[in-house]
Motif scaffolding. Structure first.
Motif, PDB file in Angstrom:
ATOM      1  N   THR A  59       0.675  -1.311  -0.031  1.00 26.20           N
ATOM      2  CA  THR A  59       0.054   0.047   0.065  1.00 26.20           C
ATOM      3  C   THR A  59       0.906   1.159   0.000  1.00 26.20           C
ATOM      4  O   THR A  59       1.923   1.159   0.375  1.00 26.20           O
ATOM      5  CB  THR A  59      -0.871   0.054   1.304  1.00 26.20           C
ATOM      6  N   TYR A  60       0.268   2.388  -0.335  1.00 28.63           N
ATOM      7  CA  TYR A  60       0.959   3.612  -0.283  1.00 28.63           C
ATOM      8  C   TYR A  60       1.347   4.221   1.113  1.00 28.63           C
ATOM      9  O   TYR A  60       2.311   4.877   1.309  1.00 28.63           O
ATOM     10  CB  TYR A  60       0.231   4.615  -1.229  1.00 28.63           C
ATOM     11  N   SER A  61       0.325   3.840   1.940  1.00 29.94           N
ATOM     12  CA  SER A  61       0.444   4.261   3.158  1.00 29.94           C
ATOM     13  C   SER A  61       0.466   2.956   4.380  1.00 29.94           C
ATOM     14  O   SER A  61       0.169   1.969   3.877  1.00 29.94           O
ATOM     15  CB  SER A  61      -0.666   5.147   3.570  1.00 29.94           C
ATOM     16  N   CYS A  62       1.054   3.126   5.454  1.00 24.68           N
ATOM     17  CA  CYS A  62       1.275   2.055   6.438  1.00 24.68           C
ATOM     18  C   CYS A  62      -0.211   2.022   7.097  1.00 24.68           C
ATOM     19  O   CYS A  62      -0.983   2.773   7.291  1.00 24.68           O
ATOM     20  CB  CYS A  62       2.355   2.255   7.312  1.00 24.68           C
ATOM     21  N   PHE A  63      -0.351   0.997   7.691  1.00 20.72           N
ATOM     22  CA  PHE A  63      -1.538   0.398   8.336  1.00 20.72           C
ATOM     23  C   PHE A  63      -1.492   1.168   9.635  1.00 20.72           C
ATOM     24  O   PHE A  63      -0.378   1.189  10.076  1.00 20.72           O
ATOM     25  CB  PHE A  63      -1.694  -1.131   8.560  1.00 20.72           C
ATOM     26  N   GLU A  64      -2.647   1.241  10.431  1.00 18.27           N
ATOM     27  CA  GLU A  64      -2.882   1.726  11.700  1.00 18.27           C
ATOM     28  C   GLU A  64      -2.820   0.741  12.675  1.00 18.27           C
ATOM     29  O   GLU A  64      -3.831  -0.352  12.657  1.00 18.27           O
ATOM     30  CB  GLU A  64      -4.176   2.802  11.822  1.00 18.27           C
ATOM     31  N   ASP A  65      -2.058   0.741  13.693  1.00 20.63           N
ATOM     32  CA  ASP A  65      -2.064  -0.558  14.784  1.00 20.63           C
ATOM     33  C   ASP A  65      -3.221  -0.558  15.361  1.00 20.63           C
ATOM     34  O   ASP A  65      -4.249   0.354  15.605  1.00 20.63           O
ATOM     35  CB  ASP A  65      -0.980   0.076  15.791  1.00 20.63           C
ATOM     36  N   GLY A  66      -3.821  -1.854  15.286  1.00 18.20           N
ATOM     37  CA  GLY A  66      -5.100  -2.001  16.003  1.00 18.20           C
ATOM     38  C   GLY A  66      -6.437  -1.933  15.221  1.00 18.20           C
ATOM     39  O   GLY A  66      -7.376  -2.203  15.751  1.00 18.20           O
ATOM     40  N   LYS A  67      -6.245  -1.480  13.838  1.00 19.03           N
ATOM     41  CA  LYS A  67      -7.378  -1.173  13.342  1.00 19.03           C
ATOM     42  C   LYS A  67      -7.782  -2.412  12.256  1.00 19.03           C
ATOM     43  O   LYS A  67      -6.863  -3.046  11.913  1.00 19.03           O
ATOM     44  CB  LYS A  67      -7.298   0.232  12.335  1.00 19.03           C
ATOM     45  N   THR A  68      -9.122  -2.572  12.005  1.00 16.84           N
ATOM     46  CA  THR A  68      -9.450  -3.473  11.159  1.00 16.84           C
ATOM     47  C   THR A  68      -9.542  -3.241   9.739  1.00 16.84           C
ATOM     48  O   THR A  68     -10.178  -1.965   9.315  1.00 16.84           O
ATOM     49  CB  THR A  68     -11.020  -4.046  11.476  1.00 16.84           C
ATOM     50  N   TYR A  69      -8.993  -3.931   8.584  1.00 15.16           N
ATOM     51  CA  TYR A  69      -9.020  -3.801   7.384  1.00 15.16           C
ATOM     52  C   TYR A  69      -9.915  -4.947   6.597  1.00 15.16           C
ATOM     53  O   TYR A  69      -9.776  -6.012   6.978  1.00 15.16           O
ATOM     54  CB  TYR A  69      -7.708  -3.553   6.972  1.00 15.16           C
ATOM     55  N   ARG A  70     -10.506  -4.582   5.298  1.00 15.95           N
ATOM     56  CA  ARG A  70     -11.190  -5.766   4.877  1.00 15.95           C
ATOM     57  C   ARG A  70     -10.657  -5.670   3.151  1.00 15.95           C
ATOM     58  O   ARG A  70     -10.313  -4.687   2.705  1.00 15.95           O
ATOM     59  CB  ARG A  70     -12.632  -5.034   4.485  1.00 15.95           C
ATOM     60  N   LEU A  71     -10.225  -6.892   2.988  1.00 11.94           N
ATOM     61  CA  LEU A  71      -9.582  -7.058   1.499  1.00 11.94           C
ATOM     62  C   LEU A  71     -10.755  -8.111   0.720  1.00 11.94           C
ATOM     63  O   LEU A  71     -10.954  -8.922   1.266  1.00 11.94           O
ATOM     64  CB  LEU A  71      -8.351  -7.756   1.709  1.00 11.94           C
ATOM     65  N   THR A  72     -10.763  -7.487  -0.238  1.00 17.31           N
ATOM     66  CA  THR A  72     -11.778  -8.362  -1.189  1.00 17.31           C
ATOM     67  C   THR A  72     -11.023  -8.488  -2.672  1.00 17.31           C
ATOM     68  O   THR A  72     -10.495  -7.404  -3.156  1.00 17.31           O
ATOM     69  CB  THR A  72     -13.232  -7.814  -1.287  1.00 17.31           C
ATOM     70  N   ASP A  73     -11.253  -9.524  -3.348  1.00 18.80           N
ATOM     71  CA  ASP A  73     -10.867  -9.684  -4.623  1.00 18.80           C
ATOM     72  C   ASP A  73     -12.189  -9.574  -5.845  1.00 18.80           C
ATOM     73  O   ASP A  73     -12.032  -9.918  -6.749  1.00 18.80           O
ATOM     74  CB  ASP A  73     -10.140 -11.123  -5.008  1.00 18.80           C
ATOM     75  N   GLY A  74     -13.153  -9.077  -5.243  1.00 17.74           N
ATOM     76  CA  GLY A  74     -14.555  -8.993  -5.999  1.00 17.74           C
ATOM     77  C   GLY A  74     -15.304  -9.993  -5.680  1.00 17.74           C
ATOM     78  O   GLY A  74     -16.619 -10.057  -6.128  1.00 17.74           O
ATOM     79  N   VAL A  75     -14.911 -11.300  -5.350  1.00 21.18           N
ATOM     80  CA  VAL A  75     -15.899 -12.538  -4.950  1.00 21.18           C
ATOM     81  C   VAL A  75     -15.695 -12.761  -3.578  1.00 21.18           C
ATOM     82  O   VAL A  75     -16.713 -13.023  -2.756  1.00 21.18           O
ATOM     83  CB  VAL A  75     -15.148 -13.551  -5.567  1.00 21.18           C
ATOM     84  N   MET A  76     -14.552 -12.778  -2.729  1.00 25.43           N
ATOM     85  CA  MET A  76     -14.474 -13.142  -1.470  1.00 25.43           C
ATOM     86  C   MET A  76     -14.054 -11.869  -0.736  1.00 25.43           C
ATOM     87  O   MET A  76     -13.357 -11.118  -1.343  1.00 25.43           O
ATOM     88  CB  MET A  76     -13.551 -14.377  -1.282  1.00 25.43           C
ATOM     89  N   GLU A  77     -14.345 -11.933   0.499  1.00 23.82           N
ATOM     90  CA  GLU A  77     -13.712 -10.943   1.295  1.00 23.82           C
ATOM     91  C   GLU A  77     -13.550 -11.235   2.953  1.00 23.82           C
ATOM     92  O   GLU A  77     -14.122 -12.201   3.323  1.00 23.82           O
ATOM     93  CB  GLU A  77     -14.903  -9.756   1.650  1.00 23.82           C
ATOM     94  N   TYR A  78     -12.296 -10.754   3.267  1.00 29.11           N
ATOM     95  CA  TYR A  78     -11.850 -11.188   4.404  1.00 29.11           C
ATOM     96  C   TYR A  78     -11.372 -10.008   5.170  1.00 29.11           C
ATOM     97  O   TYR A  78     -10.923  -9.129   4.630  1.00 29.11           O
ATOM     98  CB  TYR A  78     -10.670 -12.264   4.349  1.00 29.11           C
ATOM     99  N   SER A  79     -11.235 -10.024   6.570  1.00 30.85           N
ATOM    100  CA  SER A  79     -10.702  -8.894   7.581  1.00 30.85           C
ATOM    101  C   SER A  79      -9.725  -9.345   8.211  1.00 30.85           C
ATOM    102  O   SER A  79      -9.230 -10.612   8.554  1.00 30.85           O
ATOM    103  CB  SER A  79     -12.137  -8.366   8.412  1.00 30.85           C
ATOM    104  N   PHE A  80      -8.724  -8.443   8.746  1.00 30.40           N
ATOM    105  CA  PHE A  80      -7.667  -8.610   9.516  1.00 30.40           C
ATOM    106  C   PHE A  80      -7.344  -7.352  10.362  1.00 30.40           C
ATOM    107  O   PHE A  80      -8.003  -6.419  10.262  1.00 30.40           O
ATOM    108  CB  PHE A  80      -6.355  -9.201   8.880  1.00 30.40           C
TER     109      PHE A  80
END
Length: 845
Positions: free
Chosen positions: A284-305
């Motif tokens: 990514t262009y910017s770093c993640f924020e500590d402790g925050k939840t992110y969602r990633l999808t490929d247009g079919v499936m979606e998962y969080s971390f």
């Protein structure tokens, strides 16, 4: 005495005669009963839904009154309601007709018979007992929306249902699933037909309907394909999409969307893959924020971390080997307490302590190590100091071993019409091994070692299995000239030599008929524009062509005809042969839909494509929105004979206002910032960037320059992804206020870059300085009109042209400057400069 006996016998005989003349009582006779009863009554069974009920042990003249009781009596009908016994038994027939109603299933039918004497007295009441109405299934089919899908996905649930004929069949229905490898995976299917696949494969789903001993089956085949199965964080600025099998060459960075906790889109810079291809690693262009939840999808499936980005706690040196005579980057990682690599969040400086490099050295500026002898080792201590906190210091010790060059694990063999080395790193690059009879080509070969580095073979030679079909003339620079003579298929043997090692590679090349135009496609079939387009605004439709083999066909010297198929004619489109684009200009046009057909002619071949232009009028009171408009979001700064140096490097930035989703006009920009790799750039992107924030100014339109010309010397902006942040005046409910928006653009350079080959390690003549030594020992390949003009000597601050040499003196050439002359539009010649790392030790004569 005798007379007395005679009298006794006479009495006994008379008594016996009396007994035989008395009729047997009803209590002693057999009782009436059903000869046969049924527990199931099938409407379409073997008996055709007609069942015979017989009562036996009757007396002639007795009457039987028949009735049907039970919940299913409306679906059952007796032939007679009353029968009279002419013998000792009577029969009646019962017909089952469910009328196609599913509600009839398992309803109860009980046949009751009341038996009366001739005198009309009720003698007995019989019951057949409860029988269930059933309908045999004659056919079963599998129905599901999933059957129309090209593939199913792991972890997703798909509902399958069965369709019975007749619809009210009362069979016992079951599901089973088998994989093409022979395994039974019925556990993945519920009793209600919900299929949740757990791995890739081809599956056969079977539905079985059992009616008594009869079975009916139906089968359907589904394919469970590559699926995204998880998402995880792998670094401070990296997330990984985990797939069930290799996704390499199947997805790119635009296949994914990443959202932060607020639901905003996180821009993805680039994509890489794990060794087995099952993990797509997104930077990514910017770093993640500590402790925050992110969602990633490929247009079919979606998962969080949940992201974890803690302070640096550990350092590791990841490189353990270097190749003989090849500068190898020393990879390292900075990790937090959770094991997450956080160097992107906490940049720092690197220094080396206690280096002991046998037959080699460390190139500190590039974090590289160079060694010359197989088996030698290099040890050192790498020290990291945080840029933001000088007190945060981490270190790691390392030992690197020098090994022989790896055998190629990945190669490229391609034929081009240009002698220049192709850009193997281009996103759309692929090997070409199909040439047209009668054409002349150049053959290029490249080999990669196990770590992805290019193997610099000492020599490369090509051999054709059939020179009468494909003729090859080898050249010393490793690029062969090829003439395709006639149709056919030939084997190409490539012999590559490195020192005393020889490696051979084999490829197949097809010689086919000359390609011709077979079809054209448009990247957009419908273009939505606004009647308020500003003067000079244009929309574009990119046209691509294919030949009779389905391969890309280069449009050249084509002629175009555009036919307006609309009711109301409007001259709003033209075709630009120089860029292979349809140019759309709807400035001042009335709203409406305009349909066109483009016909391109190349030689004697024609191809057509249809497209539509929809001109809309924005509603004055529509919802207001804004968007940054970049006219060249992916700019190629390659210089060609058609390049106009005054405009070909321009990137124009404006902010468009939309009302009701339709373009309304452009708004005033109050400030612009451009960033790349945490550095701020000036409007002239070729200038050295700043670590401090730079405001580029204001205006209705802002222009960035990716090329600059000083005399004849052309300087190019760094390639890569840039982020532009714009502040502008926006309308809202309270009036006008400053709003901020960001977007991205990319600069690429598909112009062939020069490559450096070491011709010799010792000069053939005494050289006065380091530049002369570099020119004597090094050769520039891959481009024409290239010249070495300067160099840098490792360990020296003096320019190579001023670094004097004595006879027999050796120096390590850290890098060279190569100038390439290119003739552009108008016959003007410009010079582009390239700095190329070398890292070779050369000796003066």
């Amino acid at each position: 005495m005798f007379d007395k006996i005679k009298r006794v016998l006479a009495v006994l005989c008379a008594l016996a005669l009396v007994i035989t003349m008395v009729p047997v009582s009803a209590e002693a006779a057999a009782k009436p009963k059903f000869a046969k009863t049924y527990s199931s009554l099938y409407e379409n069974g073997d008996k055709g839904g007609v069942y015979t009920y017989t009562i036996k042990n009757l007396t002639k003249g007795q009457k039987v009154k028949w009735t049907v009781t039970g919940t299913g009596k409306s679906y059952a009908k007796l032939k007679k309601t009353t029968t009279t016994a002419t013998k000792t038994s009577v029969s009646n027939t019962l017909t089952i007709n469910t009328k196609g109603k599913t509600a009839a299933k398992n309803k109860i039918v009980n046949v009751t018979a009341k038996i009366y004497s001739k005198a009309g007295k009720l003698v007995s009441t019989l019951s057949s007992g409860n029988a269930k109405i059933k309908v045999k299934t004659t056919k079963i089919e599998i129905v599901s929306d999933a059957l129309s899908q090209e593939r199913l996905y792991i972890g997703e649930s798909y509902q399958f249902q069965y369709k019975l004929t007749p619809a009210n069949g009362t069979s016992t229905n079951t599901w089973s699933v088998s994989c093409s490898d022979g395994s039974d995976v019925s556990s993945a299917m519920t009793k209600t037909g919900v299929f949740t696949p757990e791995k890739e494969g081809t599956y056969t789903i079977t539905a079985t309907a059992k009616s008594g001993s009869a079975k009916r089956t139906a089968q359907a085949t589904v394919v469970v394909g590559r699926t995204m199965t998880a998402a995880k964080q792998v670094a401070a600025d990296k997330a990984a999409a985990v797939f069930s099998s290799s996704a390499r060459d199947q997805v790119d960075k635009d296949s994914f969307t990443l959202y932060n906790a607020a639901g905003a889109k996180v821009e993805i810079k680039n994509i890489a893959f794990s060794g087995d291809g099952t993990e797509a690693i997104l930077t990514t262009y910017s770093c993640f924020e500590d402790g925050k939840t992110y969602r990633l999808t490929d247009g079919v499936m979606e998962y969080s971390f949940i992201a974890r980005v803690g302070k640096p706690a550990q350092m590791k040196v990841l490189t353990t080997e270097t190749t003989v005579a090849k500068a190898t980057t020393i990879e390292y990682g900075i990790y937090d307490a959770n094991g997450i690599e956080v160097s992107a969040k906490y940049p720092g400086t690197i220094r080396y302590e206690e280096p002991k490099i046998t037959n080699g050295y460390i190139i500190e500026e590039k974090n590289q190590i160079y060694m010359t002898s197989e088996g030698d080792t290099g040890t050192f201590k790498m020290v990291y100091t945080s840029q933001d906190d000088p007190t945060l210091v981490l270190s790691a010790s390392a030992q690197i071993t020098c090994v022989a060059a790896s055998i190629a694990t990945e190669t490229n063999l391609t034929l081009t019409t240009e002698e220049a080395v192709p850009n193997y790193d281009a996103a759309d690059y692929k090997d070409n091994r199909k040439v047209a009879a009668g054409g002349n080509y150049y053959m290029h070969f490249r080999a990669l070692d196990t770590d992805g580095g290019v193997l610099k073979y000492d020599s490369v030679e090509y051999e054709s299995s059939d020179p009468d079909t494909l003729l090859i003339n080898n050249r010393e620079n490793g690029i062969a000239k090829v003439t395709a003579i006639k149709k056919g298929t030939v084997k190409i043997l490539v012999t590559a030599r490195y020192g005393k090692q020889t490696h051979a590679y084999s490829y197949e090349v097809s010689v086919v008929d000359q390609p011709y135009l077979s079809g054209i496609t448009a990247d957009k079939s419908v273009v939505y524009t606004s009647s308020r387009m500003a003067y000079g605004d244009r929309e574009y439709i990119k046209i691509t062509a294919v030949d009779q083999y389905g391969e890309a066909f280069a449009l050249k010297d084509e002629t175009a005809q555009i036919v307006d198929n609309s009711v109301y004619k409007a001259d709003i489109v033209t075709y630009d042969a120089a860029t292979d684009r349809i140019v759309v200009n709807t400035y001042g046009r009335i709203a409406g839909t305009y349909n066109y057909t483009l016909t391109l002619t190349c030689g004697t071949q024609k191809a057509q494509v249809n497209f539509t232009i929809v001109v809309q009028t924005p509603p004055e009171n529509g919802t207001v929105s804004y968007n940054i408009v970049i006219d060249n979001p992916e700019l190629d700064i390659a210089l060609t004979k058609d390049s106009d140096i005054s405009t070909c490097g321009d990137i124009n930035i404006r902010v468009a206002e939309y009302r009701g989703g339709v373009f309304y006009g452009y708004v005033y920009i109050s400030s612009v910032k451009v960033m790349k790799d945490n550095l701020y750039y000036y409007a002239d992107l070729t200038q050295t960037p700043s670590e401090k924030e730079v405001d580029l100014g204001s205006g209705d339109k802002f222009t960035l320059k990716a090329l600059s010309l000083n005399g004849t010397v052309c300087t190019k902006a760094p390639t890569g992804n840039y982020i532009v942040t714009v502040r502008f005046y926006a309308q809202n409910s309270s009036g006008t206020s400053i709003a901020t928006a960001s977007s991205a653009f990319k600069i690429k350079d598909t112009q062939a870059a020069p490559e450096v080959t070491v011709v010799r390690s010792k000069a053939t003549a005494t050289c006065k300085n380091a530049v002369e030594l570099a020119k004597n020992c090094l050769s520039v390949t891959g481009v024409e009109n290239a010249e070495i003009t300067e160099c840098v000597v490792t360990g020296s601050q003096t320019a190579g042209s001023s670094y004097t040499l004595g006879a027999g003196e050796a120096v390590n050439i850290k890098s060279i400057t190569v100038q390439v002359k290119t003739t552009i539009n108008g016959g003007k010649t410009v010079v582009s400069s390239y700095t190329i790392p070398v890292g070779k030790t050369l000796k003066n004569a």
